[in-house]
Design a protein around this motif. Sequence first.
Motif, PDB file in Angstrom:
ATOM      1  N   THR A  25       1.172  -1.154   0.507  1.00 29.64           N
ATOM      2  CA  THR A  25      -0.070   0.359   0.045  1.00 29.64           C
ATOM      3  C   THR A  25       0.806   1.197   0.283  1.00 29.64           C
ATOM      4  N   TRP A  29      -1.843   6.037  -1.512  1.00 30.30           N
ATOM      5  CA  TRP A  29      -2.904   5.723  -1.179  1.00 30.30           C
ATOM      6  C   TRP A  29      -4.982   5.316  -0.016  1.00 30.30           C
ATOM      7  N   ARG A  33      -8.458   7.445  -0.566  1.00 36.26           N
ATOM      8  CA  ARG A  33      -9.238   6.850  -0.590  1.00 36.26           C
ATOM      9  C   ARG A  33      -9.888   7.280   0.460  1.00 36.26           C
ATOM     10  N   VAL A 106     -20.697  -3.324  17.413  1.00 31.96           N
ATOM     11  CA  VAL A 106     -19.824  -3.189  16.268  1.00 31.96           C
ATOM     12  C   VAL A 106     -19.595  -0.483  15.508  1.00 31.96           C
ATOM     13  N   CYS A 107     -19.579  -0.570  15.372  1.00 34.62           N
ATOM     14  CA  CYS A 107     -19.570   0.684  14.498  1.00 34.62           C
ATOM     15  C   CYS A 107     -20.616   1.072  15.141  1.00 34.62           C
ATOM     16  N   TYR A 137      -8.798  -2.782  18.089  1.00 38.73           N
ATOM     17  CA  TYR A 137      -8.815  -2.652  16.820  1.00 38.73           C
ATOM     18  C   TYR A 137      -7.109  -4.012  16.117  1.00 38.73           C
ATOM     19  N   ARG A 146      -5.069  -5.857   3.691  1.00 40.45           N
ATOM     20  CA  ARG A 146      -4.178  -4.305   3.528  1.00 40.45           C
ATOM     21  C   ARG A 146      -5.461  -3.700   3.404  1.00 40.45           C
ATOM     22  N   ILE A 151      -7.684   0.848   7.984  1.00 44.67           N
ATOM     23  CA  ILE A 151      -8.890   2.244   8.337  1.00 44.67           C
ATOM     24  C   ILE A 151      -8.403   1.951   9.406  1.00 44.67           C
ATOM     25  N   MET A 212     -14.203  -7.277   5.806  1.00 44.23           N
ATOM     26  CA  MET A 212     -15.268  -6.053   5.349  1.00 44.23           C
ATOM     27  C   MET A 212     -15.202  -6.199   4.217  1.00 44.23           C
ATOM     28  N   GLY A 214     -15.379  -4.828   1.950  1.00 45.31           N
ATOM     29  CA  GLY A 214     -15.101  -3.009   1.850  1.00 45.31           C
ATOM     30  C   GLY A 214     -16.390  -1.478   0.912  1.00 45.31           C
ATOM     31  N   ALA A 251     -15.631   6.681   9.574  1.00 46.67           N
ATOM     32  CA  ALA A 251     -15.083   5.604   9.091  1.00 46.67           C
ATOM     33  C   ALA A 251     -14.292   5.687   8.110  1.00 46.67           C
ATOM     34  N   ASN A 252     -14.580   7.091   7.142  1.00 47.72           N
ATOM     35  CA  ASN A 252     -14.068   7.086   5.836  1.00 47.72           C
ATOM     36  C   ASN A 252     -14.015   8.444   6.059  1.00 47.72           C
ATOM     37  N   ILE A 255     -16.864   8.500   2.693  1.00 48.59           N
ATOM     38  CA  ILE A 255     -18.395   8.620   3.325  1.00 48.59           C
ATOM     39  C   ILE A 255     -18.396  10.120   4.588  1.00 48.59           C
ATOM     40  N   GLY A 310     -22.016  -0.438  11.048  1.00 51.73           N
ATOM     41  CA  GLY A 310     -21.410  -0.560  11.050  1.00 51.73           C
ATOM     42  C   GLY A 310     -22.109  -1.991  11.112  1.00 51.73           C
ATOM     43  N   GLY A 311     -21.762  -2.717  11.955  1.00 54.49           N
ATOM     44  CA  GLY A 311     -21.823  -4.413  11.417  1.00 54.49           C
ATOM     45  C   GLY A 311     -22.892  -4.154  11.880  1.00 54.49           C
TER      46      GLY A 311
HETATM   47  N1  ACO Z   1      -3.930   0.082  -0.463  1.00 54.94           N
HETATM   48  C1  ACO Z   1      -3.389  -0.116  -1.948  1.00 54.94           C
HETATM   49  N2  ACO Z   1      -4.605  -0.519  -2.730  1.00 54.94           N
HETATM   50  C2  ACO Z   1      -5.230  -1.677  -1.427  1.00 54.94           C
HETATM   51  C3  ACO Z   1      -5.561  -0.908  -0.921  1.00 54.94           C
HETATM   52  C4  ACO Z   1      -4.905  -0.287   0.197  1.00 54.94           C
HETATM   53  N3  ACO Z   1      -4.665  -0.568   1.283  1.00 54.94           N
HETATM   54  N4  ACO Z   1      -6.885  -1.244   0.499  1.00 54.94           N
HETATM   55  C5  ACO Z   1      -7.362  -2.474  -1.168  1.00 54.94           C
HETATM   56  N5  ACO Z   1      -6.374  -1.639  -2.825  1.00 54.94           N
HETATM   57  C6  ACO Z   1      -6.844  -2.132  -3.016  1.00 54.94           C
HETATM   58  C7  ACO Z   1      -8.099  -3.378  -4.301  1.00 54.94           C
HETATM   59  O1  ACO Z   1      -7.428  -4.426  -4.667  1.00 54.94           O
HETATM   60  C8  ACO Z   1      -7.948  -3.049  -5.289  1.00 54.94           C
HETATM   61  O2  ACO Z   1      -7.644  -3.514  -6.102  1.00 54.94           O
HETATM   62  P1  ACO Z   1      -8.510  -4.544  -8.015  1.00 54.94           P
HETATM   63  O3  ACO Z   1      -9.377  -2.787  -8.450  1.00 54.94           O
HETATM   64  O4  ACO Z   1      -7.229  -4.320  -8.815  1.00 54.94           O
HETATM   65  O5  ACO Z   1      -8.868  -5.030  -7.357  1.00 54.94           O
HETATM   66  C9  ACO Z   1      -8.116  -1.327  -5.267  1.00 54.94           C
HETATM   67  O6  ACO Z   1      -7.617  -0.735  -4.069  1.00 54.94           O
HETATM   68  C10 ACO Z   1     -10.552  -0.715  -5.491  1.00 54.94           C
HETATM   69  O7  ACO Z   1     -10.704  -1.005  -4.301  1.00 54.94           O
HETATM   70  P2  ACO Z   1     -11.954  -1.151  -3.524  1.00 54.94           P
HETATM   71  O8  ACO Z   1     -11.798  -1.862  -2.386  1.00 54.94           O
HETATM   72  O9  ACO Z   1     -13.244  -0.424  -4.866  1.00 54.94           O
HETATM   73  O10 ACO Z   1     -11.329   0.387  -2.823  1.00 54.94           O
HETATM   74  P3  ACO Z   1     -12.715   1.276  -2.679  1.00 54.94           P
HETATM   75  O11 ACO Z   1     -11.710   2.632  -2.993  1.00 54.94           O
HETATM   76  O12 ACO Z   1     -13.852   0.874  -2.526  1.00 54.94           O
HETATM   77  O13 ACO Z   1     -11.470   1.704  -0.616  1.00 54.94           O
HETATM   78  C11 ACO Z   1     -12.194   1.341   1.278  1.00 54.94           C
HETATM   79  C12 ACO Z   1     -11.844   0.493   0.040  1.00 54.94           C
HETATM   80  C13 ACO Z   1     -11.179   2.299   2.137  1.00 54.94           C
HETATM   81  C14 ACO Z   1     -11.696  -0.129   2.278  1.00 54.94           C
HETATM   82  C15 ACO Z   1     -13.703   1.640   1.646  1.00 54.94           C
HETATM   83  O14 ACO Z   1     -14.497   0.403   0.589  1.00 54.94           O
HETATM   84  C16 ACO Z   1     -14.383   1.976   2.448  1.00 54.94           C
HETATM   85  O15 ACO Z   1     -13.763   2.797   3.126  1.00 54.94           O
HETATM   86  N6  ACO Z   1     -15.338   0.951   3.191  1.00 54.94           N
HETATM   87  C17 ACO Z   1     -16.072   1.129   4.229  1.00 54.94           C
HETATM   88  C18 ACO Z   1     -15.209   1.398   5.327  1.00 54.94           C
HETATM   89  C19 ACO Z   1     -16.460   1.499   6.747  1.00 54.94           C
HETATM   90  O16 ACO Z   1     -16.714   2.701   6.083  1.00 54.94           O
HETATM   91  N7  ACO Z   1     -16.726   0.749   7.108  1.00 54.94           N
HETATM   92  C20 ACO Z   1     -17.553   1.702   8.349  1.00 54.94           C
HETATM   93  C21 ACO Z   1     -18.444  -0.430   9.092  1.00 54.94           C
HETATM   94  S1  ACO Z   1     -16.855  -1.332   9.676  1.00 54.94           S
HETATM   95  C22 ACO Z   1     -17.702  -1.689  10.985  1.00 54.94           C
HETATM   96  O17 ACO Z   1     -18.882  -1.623  10.964  1.00 54.94           O
HETATM   97  C23 ACO Z   1     -16.401  -2.354  12.222  1.00 54.94           C
END
Ligand code: ACO
Length: 329
Positions: A25, A29, A33, A106-107, A137, A146, A151, A212, A214, A251-252, A255, A310-311
Motif C-alpha cells: 500500500t 492510496w 481513498r 460494532v461501529c 482493532y 491491506r 483503516i 469486511m 469494503g 469511517a472514511n 463516506i 457498523g457491522g
Molecule cells: N492499498 C492499496 N490498494 C488497496 C488497498 C490498500 N490499502 N486496499 C485495497 N486496495 C486495492 C484493491 O485491491 C483494489 O484493487 P483492484 O482494483 O486491483 O482489485 C483497489 O484498491 C480498489 O479497492 P476497493 O476495495 O474498491 O477500494 P475502495 O475505494 O472501495 O476503498 C475501502 C476500500 C477504503 C475499504 C472502502 O471500501 C471503505 O472505506 N469501506 C467502508 C469501510 C467502513 O466505513 N466501515 C465502517 C463500518 S466498519 C465497522 O462497523 C467495523
Amino acid sequence: MLTGIGSWLPERVVTNDQLSQVLDTSDEWIRTRTGISQRFHAATGESTSDLAVEAGRRALKSAGDDHVDALILATTTPDYPCPATAPDIAARLGLSGIAAFDIAAVCTGFVYALSAAAGLIAAGTAERVMVIGADVYSTILNPVDRSTAVIFGDAAGAVVLRAGRPDELGALGPMVLGSDGENHRLIEIPGGGARQRSNGQPSEPDDEYFRMAGPEVFRHAIVRMSEAASRAMELARWLPGDVDRFAAHQANARILTSVLERVGLPATCQLSNVARVGNTSAASIPLLLDECAADGRLEAGQGVLLSAFGGGLTWGATTLRWPALTTVH
Ligand code: ACO
C-alpha cells in the motif's frame, strides 16, 4: 442528559508510511481513498478495558461525579469471549456493585449504548449511567489484509449521562436505531464463535480475523447513516439550520462527505478526526466529541447531530444540544 466526557488514545502512532513498509500500500492510496494519515495502536498486553478505564476516569472527573448507577461498554473487542468486560471496568473505576454490561453493535455500538442508557434512566432503574465505547482493532486485524489494516485504530471514549429535562443543555433527542441482518456477513469474524465451534472443527487461522466487504459496506454506510441522521432530525423537529455540528462515525473521509451532502448540511458542520485516529469503531463518536469540546469546535448550546453505521449491519442516530462541559486532557 450529558454531564461528562473523556477519551483515551494509546501511545503508539502508526503512520501510513510505516504500514507501507509491511503491506502493499502507500501513503497516497490510504490518504486519497480513506482520508486517514495515521492511527494509534495499543501496546503489547494492552486491551480494551485498559483504554476504557482511562476514558471512564476522565469522564467521571469531567462530570464532577465519583459514582454512577450503571456502566455500559460498547465494543467488538471484549477482553474475553466470556464474561462481559464492563463489570471489570466498573470495578477498576471503584464502581464495584453497579449494573454493568456490554453491547455488541460494532461501529454503531456507542449510539446503541446511549439509547440503552437513556432507557435505564427513563425507566427509573438508574439515575446516572456511564457509556463507554472502546475497541482495540489492532488485536483482530489480519496483518496481511491491506484493505482493513489501514483503516482501523484503537481508542476509548466515555460519557456520563443523568436524568434531566428535554429542554436542558445536554439533553439527548429521539433515538433512531436499525439493523439489516440479511447482510451480516459483510462485516465479520467468522471463526471463534459458537457457529464455527459447533462444527467440531478448528477454525481456519484467517477466520479468526476481522474481515469486511469494503465497497459494499461503503455503499450501505452512506445510505444508512444519512437516512438515520435525517430521521433523527425529523423526530427532533430539527431543520438543517438547527444543526451546528455533525458528529458522524469516522469511517472514511469520503463516506463523511457523501453523508453530509445527502443530509443537506454545509461543510462547516462537519466534525472530523479520521485523518489523525482512523476508524476507531465504538470509540469513534465519543472520542470525536471529547476532542472537539476540548479544542473549541464544539460549544455549549450548539445543536449536534450524531449518526453511526457498523457491522450487523446496524445503524443509529440522535440529536443533542451540547452542554457546557469541562474536558480532562
Ligand atoms: N492499498 C492499496 N490498494 C488497496 C488497498 C490498500 N490499502 N486496499 C485495497 N486496495 C486495492 C484493491 O485491491 C483494489 O484493487 P483492484 O482494483 O486491483 O482489485 C483497489 O484498491 C480498489 O479497492 P476497493 O476495495 O474498491 O477500494 P475502495 O475505494 O472501495 O476503498 C475501502 C476500500 C477504503 C475499504 C472502502 O471500501 C471503505 O472505506 N469501506 C467502508 C469501510 C467502513 O466505513 N466501515 C465502517 C463500518 S466498519 C465497522 O462497523 C467495523
